[in-house]
Design a protein around this motif. Structure first.
Motif, PDB file in Angstrom:
ATOM      1  N   GLU A 134       0.847  -1.195   0.000  1.00  0.00           N
ATOM      2  CA  GLU A 134       0.000   0.000   0.000  1.00  0.00           C
ATOM      3  C   GLU A 134       0.878   1.239   0.000  1.00  0.00           C
ATOM      4  OE1 GLU A 134      -3.397   1.917   2.875  1.00  0.00           O
ATOM      5  OE2 GLU A 134      -3.488  -0.250   2.486  1.00  0.00           O
ATOM      6  N   ILE A 135       0.629   2.123  -0.969  1.00  0.00           N
ATOM      7  CA  ILE A 135       1.365   3.381  -1.085  1.00  0.00           C
ATOM      8  C   ILE A 135       0.356   4.515  -1.207  1.00  0.00           C
ATOM      9  CG2 ILE A 135       3.055   4.697  -2.435  1.00  0.00           C
ATOM     10  CD1 ILE A 135       4.152   2.038  -3.472  1.00  0.00           C
ATOM     11  N   ASP A 136       0.419   5.463  -0.288  1.00  0.00           N
ATOM     12  CA  ASP A 136      -0.511   6.609  -0.281  1.00  0.00           C
ATOM     13  C   ASP A 136      -1.966   6.150  -0.342  1.00  0.00           C
ATOM     14  OD1 ASP A 136       1.649   8.371  -0.220  1.00  0.00           O
ATOM     15  OD2 ASP A 136       1.778   8.447  -2.414  1.00  0.00           O
ATOM     16  N   GLY A 137      -2.262   5.088   0.391  1.00  0.00           N
ATOM     17  CA  GLY A 137      -3.635   4.619   0.490  1.00  0.00           C
ATOM     18  C   GLY A 137      -4.128   3.787  -0.677  1.00  0.00           C
ATOM     19  N   LYS A 138      -3.247   3.489  -1.654  1.00  0.00           N
ATOM     20  CA  LYS A 138      -3.642   2.689  -2.819  1.00  0.00           C
ATOM     21  C   LYS A 138      -2.780   1.430  -2.903  1.00  0.00           C
ATOM     22  CE  LYS A 138      -4.464   4.440  -6.792  1.00  0.00           C
ATOM     23  NZ  LYS A 138      -4.375   5.168  -8.086  1.00  0.00           N
ATOM     24  N   LEU A 139      -3.424   0.329  -3.282  1.00  0.00           N
ATOM     25  CA  LEU A 139      -2.685  -0.917  -3.450  1.00  0.00           C
ATOM     26  C   LEU A 139      -1.893  -0.907  -4.755  1.00  0.00           C
ATOM     27  CD1 LEU A 139      -5.213  -3.641  -2.231  1.00  0.00           C
ATOM     28  CD2 LEU A 139      -3.033  -3.014  -1.160  1.00  0.00           C
ATOM     29  N   HIS A 140      -0.646  -1.361  -4.653  1.00  0.00           N
ATOM     30  CA  HIS A 140       0.240  -1.471  -5.808  1.00  0.00           C
ATOM     31  C   HIS A 140       0.789  -2.887  -5.881  1.00  0.00           C
ATOM     32  CE1 HIS A 140       0.185   2.869  -5.287  1.00  0.00           C
ATOM     33  NE2 HIS A 140       0.943   3.050  -6.354  1.00  0.00           N
ATOM     34  N   GLU A 192      14.661 -12.255  -1.514  1.00  0.00           N
ATOM     35  CA  GLU A 192      14.832 -11.287  -2.594  1.00  0.00           C
ATOM     36  C   GLU A 192      14.592  -9.852  -2.139  1.00  0.00           C
ATOM     37  OE1 GLU A 192      13.039 -12.201  -6.363  1.00  0.00           O
ATOM     38  OE2 GLU A 192      13.227 -14.372  -6.023  1.00  0.00           O
ATOM     39  N   LEU A 193      13.626  -9.662  -1.226  1.00  0.00           N
ATOM     40  CA  LEU A 193      13.286  -8.306  -0.805  1.00  0.00           C
ATOM     41  C   LEU A 193      13.962  -7.890   0.498  1.00  0.00           C
ATOM     42  CD1 LEU A 193       9.452  -8.153  -1.642  1.00  0.00           C
ATOM     43  CD2 LEU A 193      11.411  -7.465  -3.054  1.00  0.00           C
ATOM     44  N   GLY A 194      14.649  -8.816   1.159  1.00  0.00           N
ATOM     45  CA  GLY A 194      15.330  -8.499   2.398  1.00  0.00           C
ATOM     46  C   GLY A 194      14.372  -8.151   3.523  1.00  0.00           C
ATOM     47  N   ILE A 195      13.308  -8.942   3.645  1.00  0.00           N
ATOM     48  CA  ILE A 195      12.305  -8.698   4.681  1.00  0.00           C
ATOM     49  C   ILE A 195      12.101  -9.958   5.510  1.00  0.00           C
ATOM     50  CG2 ILE A 195      11.111  -6.944   3.319  1.00  0.00           C
ATOM     51  CD1 ILE A 195       8.999  -9.017   2.598  1.00  0.00           C
ATOM     52  N   SER A 196      11.260  -9.860   6.528  1.00  0.00           N
ATOM     53  CA  SER A 196      10.916 -10.994   7.376  1.00  0.00           C
ATOM     54  C   SER A 196       9.563 -11.546   6.956  1.00  0.00           C
ATOM     55  CB  SER A 196      10.867 -10.538   8.838  1.00  0.00           C
ATOM     56  OG  SER A 196      10.211 -11.505   9.641  1.00  0.00           O
ATOM     57  N   ILE A 216       5.836  -2.308   6.681  1.00  0.00           N
ATOM     58  CA  ILE A 216       7.095  -1.968   6.019  1.00  0.00           C
ATOM     59  C   ILE A 216       6.782  -1.068   4.831  1.00  0.00           C
ATOM     60  CG2 ILE A 216       7.174  -3.919   4.396  1.00  0.00           C
ATOM     61  CD1 ILE A 216      10.203  -4.143   5.163  1.00  0.00           C
ATOM     62  N   THR A 217       7.660  -0.122   4.561  1.00  0.00           N
ATOM     63  CA  THR A 217       7.462   0.777   3.430  1.00  0.00           C
ATOM     64  C   THR A 217       8.382   0.388   2.284  1.00  0.00           C
ATOM     65  OG1 THR A 217       9.170   2.363   4.123  1.00  0.00           O
ATOM     66  CG2 THR A 217       6.938   2.647   5.046  1.00  0.00           C
ATOM     67  N   LEU A 218       8.125   0.982   1.129  1.00  0.00           N
ATOM     68  CA  LEU A 218       8.938   0.699  -0.051  1.00  0.00           C
ATOM     69  C   LEU A 218      10.402   1.032   0.208  1.00  0.00           C
ATOM     70  CD1 LEU A 218       8.281  -0.306  -2.944  1.00  0.00           C
ATOM     71  CD2 LEU A 218       8.240   2.085  -3.667  1.00  0.00           C
ATOM     72  N   ASP A 219      10.653   2.132   0.913  1.00  0.00           N
ATOM     73  CA  ASP A 219      12.029   2.566   1.176  1.00  0.00           C
ATOM     74  C   ASP A 219      12.756   1.658   2.168  1.00  0.00           C
ATOM     75  OD1 ASP A 219      11.694   4.710  -0.521  1.00  0.00           O
ATOM     76  OD2 ASP A 219      11.083   6.090   1.059  1.00  0.00           O
ATOM     77  N   GLU A 220      12.003   0.879   2.942  1.00  0.00           N
ATOM     78  CA  GLU A 220      12.613   0.007   3.942  1.00  0.00           C
ATOM     79  C   GLU A 220      12.988  -1.364   3.384  1.00  0.00           C
ATOM     80  OE1 GLU A 220      10.597   1.532   8.115  1.00  0.00           O
ATOM     81  OE2 GLU A 220       9.380   0.297   6.755  1.00  0.00           O
ATOM     82  N   ASP A 264      17.978  -6.175  -9.569  1.00  0.00           N
ATOM     83  CA  ASP A 264      18.583  -4.938 -10.039  1.00  0.00           C
ATOM     84  C   ASP A 264      17.845  -3.727  -9.470  1.00  0.00           C
ATOM     85  OD1 ASP A 264      20.336  -3.374 -11.889  1.00  0.00           O
ATOM     86  OD2 ASP A 264      18.401  -2.858 -12.793  1.00  0.00           O
ATOM     87  N   LYS A 265      16.524  -3.802  -9.418  1.00  0.00           N
ATOM     88  CA  LYS A 265      15.710  -2.719  -8.878  1.00  0.00           C
ATOM     89  C   LYS A 265      14.325  -3.243  -8.547  1.00  0.00           C
ATOM     90  CE  LYS A 265      13.851   0.336 -11.653  1.00  0.00           C
ATOM     91  NZ  LYS A 265      13.625   1.383 -12.684  1.00  0.00           N
ATOM     92  N   ILE A 266      13.558  -2.477  -7.787  1.00  0.00           N
ATOM     93  CA  ILE A 266      12.161  -2.779  -7.521  1.00  0.00           C
ATOM     94  C   ILE A 266      11.343  -1.557  -7.909  1.00  0.00           C
ATOM     95  CG2 ILE A 266      12.596  -4.453  -5.681  1.00  0.00           C
ATOM     96  CD1 ILE A 266      12.017  -2.246  -3.651  1.00  0.00           C
ATOM     97  N   PHE A 267      10.101  -1.803  -8.288  1.00  0.00           N
ATOM     98  CA  PHE A 267       9.203  -0.694  -8.582  1.00  0.00           C
ATOM     99  C   PHE A 267       7.766  -1.156  -8.366  1.00  0.00           C
ATOM    100  CE2 PHE A 267       9.689  -2.947 -12.569  1.00  0.00           C
ATOM    101  CZ  PHE A 267       8.425  -2.923 -13.152  1.00  0.00           C
TER     102      PHE A 267
END
Length: 214
Positions: free
Chosen positions: A37-43, A84-88, A119-123, A132-135
């Protein structure tokens, strides 16, 4: 077992213990169609494979990979997403399982839909060896955007030892044509295509079919 002594009860026992699965599959892969969720919208959150990867470098995909021995399909999808995303795994809430695909490479791909939480995109800390990147792409983009639709044709390639003469009409046998559907989405310069586009489209169709979204 000596097949000369085979009886109907033996056959029934064999199938009582058999769990049906796609025949000929040599590999099981799992992927996690990640949502955030980013700015209240699902991505949808996509990864772009590292250019140093041996297979499909630079392709846009969801986190995923091979199911290891002793792992369920869901466990593999969660593990791959963590790596891949470095999360738990505490950051992953599995919302459901989408339709599986059997590829032309005899691989079964089982997609899950997972929401990233707390967790946020920046985290996120993507693994540079794989990513290579995420978006992120708003889910409603796929509802409002018609993909480019095309297909790849598959052609027969006979090895020298192929027993063509055992087939009725031999080399004149009327072979059917096989096609692999292909979808392409372009979002802010990134191309989402192939299996990833098909899985994305399928998930959106399931969501729309089972909800009155107006």
């Amino acid at each position: 077992m000596n097949f000369k002594n085979l009886n109907p009860e033996d056959i029934k026992k064999a199938f009582d213990n058999h769990i049906p699965s796609p025949e000929g599959v040599h590999r099981n892969n799992s992927i996690m169609a990640t949502l955030i969720e980013i700015d209240g919208k699902l991505h949808f959150l996509y990864t772009k494979r590292a250019l140093t990867m041996k297979h499909q470098p630079g392709d846009v995909c969801f986190p995923g990979g091979r199911q290891e021995d002793g792992e369920t399909a869901m466990e593999a999808a969660i593990r791959e997403t963590e790596e891949e995303l470095g999360i738990s795994r505490e950051n992953i809430t599995v919302l459901g399982e989408s339709d599986f695909i059997v590829t032309m490479f005899n691989t079964k791909v089982t997609p899950f839909v997972g929401l990233l939480t707390d967790i946020t995109l920046d985290e996120l800390k993507p693994n540079p060896g794989e990513v290579d990147k995420i978006f992120a792409v708003p889910v409603d983009f796929f509802r409002e955007t018609e993909p480019i639709k095309t297909e790849l044709s598959l052609k027969q390639d006979f090895p020298e030892d192929f027993p063509i003469d055992l087939i009725y009409n031999g080399r004149n046998y009327p072979w059917g044509k096989a096609y692999v559907p292909q979808l392409f989405y372009v979002y802010e310069g990134e191309t989402i295509w192939g299996l990833t586009a098909r899985i994305t489209n399928n998930i959106c169709e399931i969501i729309e079919k089972n909800n009155d979204l107006g």
